[in-house]
Design an enzyme around this catalytic site. Sequence first.
Site, PDB file in Angstrom:
ATOM      1  N   GLU A 187       0.813  -1.222   0.000  1.00 15.69           N
ATOM      2  CA  GLU A 187       0.000   0.000   0.000  1.00 15.69           C
ATOM      3  C   GLU A 187       0.844   1.269   0.000  1.00 15.69           C
ATOM      4  OE1 GLU A 187      -3.693   0.303   2.100  1.00 15.69           O
ATOM      5  OE2 GLU A 187      -3.718  -1.835   2.566  1.00 15.69           O
ATOM      6  N   ASP A 209       0.575  -8.558   2.976  1.00 17.15           N
ATOM      7  CA  ASP A 209      -0.782  -8.407   3.493  1.00 17.15           C
ATOM      8  C   ASP A 209      -1.679  -9.295   2.642  1.00 17.15           C
ATOM      9  OD1 ASP A 209      -3.305  -7.685   4.261  1.00 17.15           O
ATOM     10  OD2 ASP A 209      -3.141  -5.579   3.655  1.00 17.15           O
TER      11      ASP A 209
END
Length: 243
Positions: free
Chosen positions: A24, A144
């Site tokens: 991210e 993730d």
Amino acid sequence: ISERFRAVINEIKQRSPTVVMLQEVIEQHVSVLMDCLSRSYRVFLGDTQAPYFNVLLMLSTEGSPVELMGGDQAEELNRFPGSEMGRHLLSVPCRVRGGSDVTVLLMTSHFESLAPNGKERVSQLDQVLQRMYSGSSCALFGGDTNLRDKEYAQRSPNYPVQDVWEVCGEAPATRYTWDMSQNTNLRESAPSNKARLRFDRLLLRGEDKIVPVSFELIGKEKLLSCDMFPSDHWGVLATFQIN
């Protein structure tokens, strides 16, 4: 956001890990990351055309235990064909220096988000596992995954890997990397969300050459200046022994 990202940068500087896997990351952060870390790390970017992307850092200072294999264009970028969110896998081959050098494929990704997308997450996991077995004898994936435990159990049995948290003793205190009962970053937007999930995982194909030693969670101190944690996920810090 920049304040929290600088806290992540400072954590990396203080600990000087051999390899860093980030998810991210947004385009505006790349210049900060390069300014602060490019003298100590080789920086590999994922799909910068996506809204946010993965980044892998490899320590490059003198005496670093790892070195890049395959030259400057060695990294691989594989976009997941079923993703509707621009999710992709970033892989970088390296050699771990020692008495007997070990080659390792380093891999990081951010799997599909949101509960209804479990089928796509399992598909993305299987693609990662297949890649872990398609080349180098050793591979380390970290990211993730957004995987629920029941989804992880649906993975292909053809590619056995070690879950580093499990190998290191399954300590309850380090189980949940996305813990809304303790992390308050999303409290304003989702005040009733108290979910506790093990989204962030390290998966190893070590072939007895790489052995997990420790697993801990970091980034659990609030920043006083903004009353937030660096991320809504805890960071994972692991150490390994090379045989």
